[in-house]
Design a protein around this motif. Structure first.
Motif, PDB file in Angstrom:
ATOM      1  N   UNK A 113       0.842  -1.200   0.000  1.00 49.77           N
ATOM      2  CA  UNK A 113       0.000   0.000   0.000  1.00 49.77           C
ATOM      3  C   UNK A 113       0.879   1.253   0.000  1.00 49.77           C
ATOM      4  N   UNK A 114       1.920   1.216   0.821  1.00 50.30           N
ATOM      5  CA  UNK A 114       2.820   2.370   0.911  1.00 50.30           C
ATOM      6  C   UNK A 114       3.567   2.586  -0.402  1.00 50.30           C
ATOM      7  N   UNK A 115       3.971   1.489  -1.059  1.00 51.24           N
ATOM      8  CA  UNK A 115       4.666   1.608  -2.346  1.00 51.24           C
ATOM      9  C   UNK A 115       3.757   2.240  -3.397  1.00 51.24           C
ATOM     10  N   UNK A 116       2.468   1.868  -3.357  1.00 51.50           N
ATOM     11  CA  UNK A 116       1.519   2.467  -4.302  1.00 51.50           C
ATOM     12  C   UNK A 116       1.360   3.960  -4.014  1.00 51.50           C
ATOM     13  N   UNK A 117       1.290   4.313  -2.736  1.00 53.80           N
ATOM     14  CA  UNK A 117       1.191   5.725  -2.371  1.00 53.80           C
ATOM     15  C   UNK A 117       2.424   6.499  -2.856  1.00 53.80           C
ATOM     16  N   UNK A 118       3.609   5.918  -2.661  1.00 51.50           N
ATOM     17  CA  UNK A 118       4.834   6.579  -3.119  1.00 51.50           C
ATOM     18  C   UNK A 118       4.827   6.715  -4.637  1.00 51.50           C
ATOM     19  N   UNK A 119       4.217   5.741  -5.313  1.00 48.99           N
ATOM     20  CA  UNK A 119       4.077   5.848  -6.757  1.00 48.99           C
ATOM     21  C   UNK A 119       3.196   7.024  -7.148  1.00 48.99           C
ATOM     22  N   UNK A 122      -2.697   5.054  -8.335  1.00 49.12           N
ATOM     23  CA  UNK A 122      -3.937   5.190  -7.566  1.00 49.12           C
ATOM     24  C   UNK A 122      -4.718   3.873  -7.588  1.00 49.12           C
ATOM     25  N   UNK A 123      -4.826   3.258  -8.754  1.00 51.64           N
ATOM     26  CA  UNK A 123      -5.488   1.949  -8.858  1.00 51.64           C
ATOM     27  C   UNK A 123      -4.758   0.906  -8.027  1.00 51.64           C
ATOM     28  N   UNK A 124      -3.428   0.929  -8.075  1.00 52.89           N
ATOM     29  CA  UNK A 124      -2.634  -0.013  -7.284  1.00 52.89           C
ATOM     30  C   UNK A 124      -2.886   0.181  -5.788  1.00 52.89           C
ATOM     31  N   UNK A 139      -6.270  -1.359  -4.962  1.00 49.21           N
ATOM     32  CA  UNK A 139      -6.208  -2.814  -5.076  1.00 49.21           C
ATOM     33  C   UNK A 139      -5.428  -3.413  -3.911  1.00 49.21           C
ATOM     34  N   UNK A 140      -4.341  -2.766  -3.519  1.00 45.20           N
ATOM     35  CA  UNK A 140      -3.533  -3.278  -2.416  1.00 45.20           C
ATOM     36  C   UNK A 140      -4.315  -3.271  -1.106  1.00 45.20           C
ATOM     37  N   UNK A 141      -5.141  -2.252  -0.904  1.00 44.21           N
ATOM     38  CA  UNK A 141      -5.962  -2.212   0.306  1.00 44.21           C
ATOM     39  C   UNK A 141      -6.981  -3.342   0.293  1.00 44.21           C
ATOM     40  N   UNK A 142      -7.624  -3.559  -0.860  1.00 44.82           N
ATOM     41  CA  UNK A 142      -8.606  -4.644  -0.959  1.00 44.82           C
ATOM     42  C   UNK A 142      -7.958  -5.995  -0.696  1.00 44.82           C
ATOM     43  N   UNK A 143      -6.779  -6.211  -1.246  1.00 47.74           N
ATOM     44  CA  UNK A 143      -6.094  -7.488  -1.049  1.00 47.74           C
ATOM     45  C   UNK A 143      -5.627  -7.650   0.391  1.00 47.74           C
ATOM     46  N   UNK A 144      -5.397  -6.530   1.072  1.00 45.86           N
ATOM     47  CA  UNK A 144      -4.950  -6.588   2.464  1.00 45.86           C
ATOM     48  C   UNK A 144      -6.053  -7.057   3.412  1.00 45.86           C
TER      49      UNK A 144
END
Length: 240
Positions: free
Chosen positions: A132-138, A152-154, A157-162
């Motif tokens: 999630x943090x990597x997506x935010x940094x992206x 943003x999509x990542x 998606x990462x939150x949903x998978x978490x």
């Protein structure tokens, strides 16, 4: 009629599915209305009956039509359509005014995303949080609208998978197409990163702190901001 080469057969099949599917979803063919006769459609598309039947079977699998003995192929009521099917979603987006479609999407997101964020705050592993943090940094480092959109999509998606809830993750994945379109529109707002990043950072921080209530609230705030951004951009795109 002579048999078609495999590539042409596949192309004809896809064309029929796309065109009839679009016509059904857009309302050209109404619920309980019978599609034109097989012979008429075969003539229209210049295909064999077997190709046409393959196409109608696909539409049937998407919940759009059913076969009625001695009647033909009939359009199902809208309530029977498989609305999360990627093709049906795409046809719906094409045939529905953006403001109307995004209002529907906003309602779904407001039910799902805050609860998903709250659940992720309780279930996320360290690896999940890192994603999630990597997506935010992206998002923070994005240099183009496309990079920002993908990050943003990542993030979502990462939150949903978490959540480690396969059904929730699947539902979110099925909504990725309209979500992409929604984010692509809100990203047209000036200074989008400066306005959007703090909202996403608040969600990330709450999940890192295992704060379910905070994650839910931060998600609601972010969705409210999305609604404002959508309204602002749509008013520019479709002025009175």
């Amino acid at each position: 009629m002579t048999s078609q080469p495999p590539q042409r057969r596949k192309s004809s099949h896809n064309r029929i599915v796309q065109e009839l599917g679009t016509q059904i979803v857009s309302g050209h063919f109404k619920p309980e209305q019978t599609l034109p006769l097989e012979s008429t459609l075969c003539e229209q598309y210049q295909v064999s009956r077997s190709v046409l039947r393959e196409a109608t079977r696909v539409l049937g699998a998407k919940g759009l039509v059913y076969s009625k003995p001695r009647v033909g192929t009939v359009v199902r009521p809208r309530a029977k359509w498989h609305l999360l099917d990627p093709d049906v979603l795409a046809w719906l987006m094409q045939s529905t005014p953006h403001s109307e479609f995004f209002n529907t999407l906003a309602g779904v997101r407001k039910i799902l995303e805050p609860e998903i964020a709250a659940m992720a705050a309780s279930t996320a592993t360290d690896k999940d949080i890192a994603l999630i943090e990597a997506a935010y940094e992206g998002m923070a480092g994005a240099q183009t609208h496309e990079q920002l959109l993908q990050a943003d999509l990542d993030f979502h998606r990462a939150i949903a998978e978490a959540t480690h809830n396969d059904l929730l993750a699947y539902m979110c994945n099925m909504l990725s197409l309209p979500l992409r379109e929604s984010i692509a529109i809100t990203n047209r707002r000036p200074d989008i990163q400066a306005l959007s990043l703090p909202r996403h950072k608040a969600i990330l921080t709450a999940i890192k702190n295992r704060d379910a209530l905070g994650a839910r609230h931060a998600s609601l705030v972010q969705l409210d901001d999305t609604r404002v951004a959508l309204d602002a951009v749509m008013n520019v795109l479709t002025p009175l």
